[in-house]
Design an enzyme around this catalytic site. Structure first.
Site, PDB file in Angstrom:
ATOM      1  N   ASP A   1      -1.549   8.371  -0.748  1.00  0.00           N
ATOM      2  CA  ASP A   1      -1.968   7.224   0.073  1.00  0.00           C
ATOM      3  C   ASP A   1      -2.453   7.670   1.452  1.00  0.00           C
ATOM      4  O   ASP A   1      -1.992   8.684   1.978  1.00  0.00           O
ATOM      5  CB  ASP A   1      -0.780   6.250   0.202  1.00  0.00           C
TER       6      ASP A   1
ATOM      7  N   GLY B   1      -8.098   6.077   3.411  1.00  0.00           N
ATOM      8  CA  GLY B   1      -8.911   5.199   4.257  1.00  0.00           C
ATOM      9  C   GLY B   1      -8.554   5.362   5.724  1.00  0.00           C
ATOM     10  O   GLY B   1      -9.434   5.467   6.592  1.00  0.00           O
TER      11      GLY B   1
ATOM     12  N   TRP C   1      -7.095   7.938   7.154  1.00  0.00           N
ATOM     13  CA  TRP C   1      -7.501   9.285   7.595  1.00  0.00           C
ATOM     14  C   TRP C   1      -8.957   9.253   8.040  1.00  0.00           C
ATOM     15  O   TRP C   1      -9.311   9.760   9.100  1.00  0.00           O
ATOM     16  CB  TRP C   1      -7.323  10.273   6.439  1.00  0.00           C
TER      17      TRP C   1
ATOM     18  N   ARG D   1     -14.490   5.198   4.698  1.00  0.00           N
ATOM     19  CA  ARG D   1     -13.327   5.342   3.811  1.00  0.00           C
ATOM     20  C   ARG D   1     -13.607   6.326   2.670  1.00  0.00           C
ATOM     21  O   ARG D   1     -12.746   7.116   2.290  1.00  0.00           O
ATOM     22  CB  ARG D   1     -12.960   3.973   3.187  1.00  0.00           C
TER      23      ARG D   1
ATOM     24  N   HIS E   1     -11.587   9.651   0.566  1.00  0.00           N
ATOM     25  CA  HIS E   1     -11.349   9.884  -0.865  1.00  0.00           C
ATOM     26  C   HIS E   1     -11.873  11.273  -1.272  1.00  0.00           C
ATOM     27  O   HIS E   1     -11.240  11.977  -2.053  1.00  0.00           O
ATOM     28  CB  HIS E   1     -12.015   8.792  -1.707  1.00  0.00           C
TER      29      HIS E   1
ATOM     30  N   GLU F   1      -3.879  -2.825  -9.407  1.00  0.00           N
ATOM     31  CA  GLU F   1      -4.206  -3.701  -8.271  1.00  0.00           C
ATOM     32  C   GLU F   1      -5.438  -3.216  -7.504  1.00  0.00           C
ATOM     33  O   GLU F   1      -6.084  -3.998  -6.811  1.00  0.00           O
ATOM     34  CB  GLU F   1      -3.014  -3.771  -7.298  1.00  0.00           C
TER      35      GLU F   1
ATOM     36  N   LEU G   1       1.226  23.894 -16.511  1.00  0.00           N
ATOM     37  CA  LEU G   1       1.529  22.682 -15.742  1.00  0.00           C
ATOM     38  C   LEU G   1       0.891  21.494 -16.452  1.00  0.00           C
ATOM     39  O   LEU G   1      -0.263  21.575 -16.880  1.00  0.00           O
ATOM     40  CB  LEU G   1       0.929  22.803 -14.325  1.00  0.00           C
TER      41      LEU G   1
ATOM     42  N   ARG H   1       5.451   9.886  -1.258  1.00  0.00           N
ATOM     43  CA  ARG H   1       4.345   8.992  -0.896  1.00  0.00           C
ATOM     44  C   ARG H   1       3.872   9.383   0.495  1.00  0.00           C
ATOM     45  O   ARG H   1       4.642   9.347   1.453  1.00  0.00           O
ATOM     46  CB  ARG H   1       4.759   7.531  -0.887  1.00  0.00           C
TER      47      ARG H   1
ATOM     48  N   ARG I   1       7.088   2.384   0.161  1.00  0.00           N
ATOM     49  CA  ARG I   1       7.178   1.493  -1.011  1.00  0.00           C
ATOM     50  C   ARG I   1       6.589   2.202  -2.218  1.00  0.00           C
ATOM     51  O   ARG I   1       5.851   3.178  -2.083  1.00  0.00           O
ATOM     52  CB  ARG I   1       6.466   0.169  -0.755  1.00  0.00           C
ATOM     53  N   LEU I   2       6.917   1.655  -3.404  1.00  0.00           N
ATOM     54  CA  LEU I   2       6.465   2.289  -4.643  1.00  0.00           C
ATOM     55  C   LEU I   2       5.152   1.712  -5.170  1.00  0.00           C
ATOM     56  O   LEU I   2       4.503   2.333  -6.022  1.00  0.00           O
ATOM     57  CB  LEU I   2       7.551   2.192  -5.725  1.00  0.00           C
TER      58      LEU I   2
HETATM   59  C1  IPE Z   1      -1.001   2.807  -4.058  1.00  0.00           C
HETATM   60  O1  IPE Z   1      -1.703   2.775  -2.863  1.00  0.00           O
HETATM   61  C2  IPE Z   1      -1.923   3.150  -5.193  1.00  0.00           C
HETATM   62  C3  IPE Z   1      -2.456   4.513  -5.182  1.00  0.00           C
HETATM   63  C4  IPE Z   1      -2.159   5.450  -4.338  1.00  0.00           C
HETATM   64  C5  IPE Z   1      -3.381   4.811  -6.248  1.00  0.00           C
HETATM   65  P1  IPE Z   1      -2.273   1.413  -2.258  1.00  0.00           P
HETATM   66  O2  IPE Z   1      -2.883   1.744  -0.957  1.00  0.00           O
HETATM   67  O3  IPE Z   1      -3.130   0.738  -3.256  1.00  0.00           O
HETATM   68  O4  IPE Z   1      -0.946   0.548  -2.092  1.00  0.00           O
HETATM   69  P2  IPE Z   1      -0.554  -0.613  -1.092  1.00  0.00           P
HETATM   70  O5  IPE Z   1      -1.570  -1.695  -1.267  1.00  0.00           O
HETATM   71  O6  IPE Z   1      -0.586  -0.066   0.294  1.00  0.00           O
HETATM   72  O7  IPE Z   1       0.823  -1.021  -1.485  1.00  0.00           O
HETATM   73  C1  IPE Z   2      -5.226   6.078  -1.409  1.00  0.00           C
HETATM   74  O1  IPE Z   2      -5.752   5.854  -0.145  1.00  0.00           O
HETATM   75  C2  IPE Z   2      -6.280   6.137  -2.487  1.00  0.00           C
HETATM   76  C3  IPE Z   2      -6.261   5.011  -3.432  1.00  0.00           C
HETATM   77  C4  IPE Z   2      -5.426   4.005  -3.414  1.00  0.00           C
HETATM   78  C5  IPE Z   2      -7.269   5.015  -4.468  1.00  0.00           C
HETATM   79  P1  IPE Z   2      -6.130   4.403   0.343  1.00  0.00           P
HETATM   80  O2  IPE Z   2      -7.520   4.092  -0.088  1.00  0.00           O
HETATM   81  O3  IPE Z   2      -5.115   3.401  -0.089  1.00  0.00           O
HETATM   82  O4  IPE Z   2      -6.080   4.586   1.921  1.00  0.00           O
HETATM   83  P2  IPE Z   2      -5.409   3.613   2.982  1.00  0.00           P
HETATM   84  O5  IPE Z   2      -4.021   3.342   2.499  1.00  0.00           O
HETATM   85  O6  IPE Z   2      -6.241   2.377   2.993  1.00  0.00           O
HETATM   86  O7  IPE Z   2      -5.451   4.369   4.253  1.00  0.00           O
HETATM   87 MG    MG Z   3      -3.369   2.716   0.683  1.00  0.00          MG
END
Ligand code: IPE
Ligand code: IPE
Ligand code: MG
Length: 236
Positions: free
Chosen positions: A16, A19, A21, A29, A33, A63, A127, A184, A190-191
């Site tokens: 996570d 975006g 970063w 964003r 990635h 989601e 692995l 995380r 959170r999970l």
């Molecule tokens: C969780 O991250 C899903 C992945 C890392 C693929 P999200 O950024 O989607 O989760 P929330 O919305 O902050 O809980």
């Molecule tokens: C995790 O980074 C990648 C995916 C969920 C695909 P995010 O895209 O959720 O980045 P933030 O949490 O918005 O910074």
């Molecule tokens: Mg995120």
């Protein structure tokens, strides 16, 4: 880290903060990635070096389809590009890729890449890299419950025979041991619908670093944190 007992068999990571970063550096964003793929490469190397046997990466949640279509498309395209660019190296490193999640909502192009990486890496024995892609834990458990109910209806299984193992065996992760350690990145605690059943006794770690900054040194640091944990499983 010499003591092998303190190396987790299965590390699972919620990647996570891509975006944020990017935003912190005044970038798009999408660039977060892209840099995140480099962290994936680094963590695979570190996991191999540390003799971790299973590395699960949460790459796209059920989601995440709710994000703007441009971002969803960019993530799907990045997945395909990464499969093309990385498969040979994964084979060379003895990495076997297994996908967990739904398979019914991807484009044909994404499905083809997904099947390609699984089949080309199937012989890997160093692995197992588990990619959670269109994955959510509630969706996984719901699918498992339906499959179990069908078996009871058809007489293949008696309801009194259902035990914890029956449920585990009907999840996408049936052939994979439960995670010992869940990381995380980005400081969120959170999970987000990840491995809810499998995480029952996992150790958790929430470093502040964003996923694009989580390179081999951060992976090693995380394993040092794990080595200090005492796992009691409800006993004394
Ligand atoms: C969780 O991250 C899903 C992945 C890392 C693929 P999200 O950024 O989607 O989760 P929330 O919305 O902050 O809980
Ligand atoms: C995790 O980074 C990648 C995916 C969920 C695909 P995010 O895209 O959720 O980045 P933030 O949490 O918005 O910074
Ligand atoms: Mg995120």
């Amino acid at each position: 880290m010499e003591n092998r007992e303190h190396i987790p068999t299965h590390v699972a990571i919620i990647m996570d903060g891509n975006g944020r970063w990017a935003k912190n550096l005044g970038k798009e964003r999408y660039e977060g990635h892209i840099e995140g793929v480099d962290s994936v490469r680094e963590c695979i190397k570190a996991a191999r070096r540390q003799s971790v046997r299973y590395l699960t990466l949460y790459a796209f949640s059920t989601e995440n389809w709710g994000r703007p279509i441009e971002e969803v498309n960019a993530l799907m395209e990045l997945f395909c590009k990464s499969v093309i660019a990385e498969t040979d190296e994964l084979v060379k490193q003895g990495v076997k890729v297994v996908m967990i999640g739904r398979r019914d909502r991807f484009s044909e192009r994404v499905c083809a890449h997904l099947e390609q990486i699984e089949s080309k890496t199937a012989q890997g024995d160093k692995l197992t890299l588990v990619l959670a892609f269109d994955y959510s834990s509630r969706d996984e458990i719901t699918t498992a419950v339906k499959a179990i109910a069908d078996k009871v209806l058809s007489g293949e299984l008696k309801s009194e025979e259902i035990c914890e193992n029956t449920i585990s065996q009907h999840l996408y992760t049936a052939s994979i041991p439960d995670p010992d350690f869940i990381i995380r990145t980005s400081g969120e605690c959170r999970l987000s619908n990840f491995l809810l059943w499998q995480a029952s006794y996992a150790e958790m770690y929430f470093p502040q670093v964003m996923w694009p900054d989580f390179k081999q040194d951060e992976f090693d640091k995380a394993l040092e944190v794990y080595a200090m944990r005492e796992r009691r499983y409800g006993k004394l």
